[in-house]
Write a protein that holds these residues in place. Sequence first.
Motif, PDB file in Angstrom:
ATOM      1  N   TYR A  57      57.070   1.652  99.772  1.00 14.38           N
ATOM      2  CA  TYR A  57      57.685   1.204 101.024  1.00 14.38           C
ATOM      3  C   TYR A  57      58.307  -0.177 100.858  1.00 14.38           C
ATOM      4  CZ  TYR A  57      55.448   5.108 103.408  1.00 14.38           C
ATOM      5  OH  TYR A  57      55.083   6.364 103.815  1.00 14.38           O
ATOM      6  N   LEU A  58      57.700  -0.988 100.007  1.00 11.21           N
ATOM      7  CA  LEU A  58      58.284  -2.294  99.701  1.00 11.21           C
ATOM      8  C   LEU A  58      59.629  -2.128  99.007  1.00 11.21           C
ATOM      9  CD1 LEU A  58      58.109  -5.394  99.336  1.00 11.21           C
ATOM     10  CD2 LEU A  58      56.783  -4.961  97.266  1.00 11.21           C
ATOM     11  N   ILE A  59      59.694  -1.246  98.010  1.00 13.88           N
ATOM     12  CA  ILE A  59      60.950  -1.012  97.289  1.00 13.88           C
ATOM     13  C   ILE A  59      61.981  -0.383  98.212  1.00 13.88           C
ATOM     14  CG2 ILE A  59      61.974   0.185  95.324  1.00 13.88           C
ATOM     15  CD1 ILE A  59      59.274   0.068  93.947  1.00 13.88           C
ATOM     16  N   LEU A  60      61.531   0.464  99.140  1.00 10.77           N
ATOM     17  CA  LEU A  60      62.459   1.092 100.087  1.00 10.77           C
ATOM     18  C   LEU A  60      63.174   0.036 100.922  1.00 10.77           C
ATOM     19  CD1 LEU A  60      63.264   3.993 101.228  1.00 10.77           C
ATOM     20  CD2 LEU A  60      61.645   3.504 103.054  1.00 10.77           C
ATOM     21  N   LEU A  61      62.418  -0.934 101.446  1.00  5.90           N
ATOM     22  CA  LEU A  61      63.038  -1.992 102.241  1.00  5.90           C
ATOM     23  C   LEU A  61      63.878  -2.916 101.378  1.00  5.90           C
ATOM     24  CD1 LEU A  61      60.210  -3.007 104.753  1.00  5.90           C
ATOM     25  CD2 LEU A  61      62.183  -1.536 105.125  1.00  5.90           C
ATOM     26  N   MET A  62      63.445  -3.174 100.153  1.00  8.51           N
ATOM     27  CA  MET A  62      64.233  -4.014  99.257  1.00  8.51           C
ATOM     28  C   MET A  62      65.593  -3.378  98.980  1.00  8.51           C
ATOM     29  SD  MET A  62      61.066  -5.070  96.763  1.00  8.51           S
ATOM     30  CE  MET A  62      62.072  -5.440  95.349  1.00  8.51           C
ATOM     31  N   GLY A  63      65.606  -2.064  98.771  1.00  9.51           N
ATOM     32  CA  GLY A  63      66.869  -1.384  98.538  1.00  9.51           C
ATOM     33  C   GLY A  63      67.769  -1.395  99.763  1.00  9.51           C
ATOM     34  N   ALA A  64      67.180  -1.156 100.951  1.00 11.26           N
ATOM     35  CA  ALA A  64      67.975  -1.146 102.183  1.00 11.26           C
ATOM     36  C   ALA A  64      68.571  -2.526 102.461  1.00 11.26           C
ATOM     37  CB  ALA A  64      67.100  -0.696 103.355  1.00 11.26           C
ATOM     38  N   PHE A  65      67.781  -3.571 102.278  1.00  7.20           N
ATOM     39  CA  PHE A  65      68.283  -4.927 102.509  1.00  7.20           C
ATOM     40  C   PHE A  65      69.326  -5.310 101.467  1.00  7.20           C
ATOM     41  CE2 PHE A  65      65.515  -7.253 105.660  1.00  7.20           C
ATOM     42  CZ  PHE A  65      64.927  -6.117 106.177  1.00  7.20           C
ATOM     43  N   SER A  66      69.177  -4.807 100.238  1.00  7.75           N
ATOM     44  CA  SER A  66      70.149  -5.108  99.188  1.00  7.75           C
ATOM     45  C   SER A  66      71.506  -4.479  99.500  1.00  7.75           C
ATOM     46  CB  SER A  66      69.634  -4.615  97.833  1.00  7.75           C
ATOM     47  OG  SER A  66      68.483  -5.315  97.439  1.00  7.75           O
ATOM     48  N   VAL A  67      71.481  -3.308 100.123  1.00 11.69           N
ATOM     49  CA  VAL A  67      72.744  -2.691 100.540  1.00 11.69           C
ATOM     50  C   VAL A  67      73.443  -3.570 101.574  1.00 11.69           C
ATOM     51  CG1 VAL A  67      73.762  -0.695 101.702  1.00 11.69           C
ATOM     52  CG2 VAL A  67      71.963  -0.358 100.006  1.00 11.69           C
ATOM     53  N   TYR A  68      72.668  -4.100 102.517  1.00 12.83           N
ATOM     54  CA  TYR A  68      73.249  -4.966 103.549  1.00 12.83           C
ATOM     55  C   TYR A  68      73.857  -6.223 102.940  1.00 12.83           C
ATOM     56  CZ  TYR A  68      73.408  -8.436 107.267  1.00 12.83           C
ATOM     57  OH  TYR A  68      73.806  -9.438 108.113  1.00 12.83           O
TER      58      TYR A  68
END
Length: 261
Positions: free
Chosen positions: A147-158
């Motif tokens: 879940y940490l990596i999931l949010l890291m990826g989503a924020f990196s897209v932004y």
Amino acid sequence: MKHIYLILNLCSVRERCLIGEVWCPVNDLPVLQGALARASEDSGGGGESFCHRIPCSVSPPTLIRTNKFTAGFQEIVDSYGVASYQEVNPALYTIITFPFLFAVMFGDVGHGILMFLFALWLVLGEDDPKLKRSENEIFSMCFGGRYLILLMGAFSVYTGFVYNECFSRATSIFPSGWNVTSMAYDNNDLHKAFKAKSPVDPLNPNMTGVFIGVYPFGIDPIWSLASNKLTFLNSFKMKMSVILGVFHMAFGVCLSIFNFV
């Protein structure tokens, strides 16, 4: 058997009774009492097991309940130190600050999407026994922090859209806010510069007709062709880092005020 004797050695013996002093959350006292009652029935020794709450001047240890979503963030915070009893748990705020500050460093739409899809695959298959019981240490670490990596990826897209980078290449989502044809360029030279990806002259917004308007979102792709690209982007990211750092430190000071109170 060794573990049972180890626990028994921690108990004191008084008048043929085993007494153990332990910490227990108040909400879990009924569970503890029920376990002691079942132990008394199963032992068949005729004795009764029970618990009493006793006053204590020592500060209790910290117990932070986690679930599969917050466990990864809590482990990161606990690696630096566990908060004292009744202090603010910083892991709650780390759920947002850690992925975002990572994304500030790792802002790229393409790489962010790959990271997000990998974490999404782990999240959707979290009940798969093969993923749970993997003997690969690195994969197990990624699975625990899915879940940490999931949010890291989503924020990196932004932040990748903010930096206007996809696999380190600028994308033209909106029309550029610059018109460099006014900068002593004719159309043929400008076309050759774009085709060869060669730098154009430093972008000067003071020249008439050069700066048309603000790019709707993120960095204007024309900067990838400007000879003063690094000067502009380094200045932009440095100022942004200072602003984010000040807000982050000020937020930490505010949490310290709550701890003091």
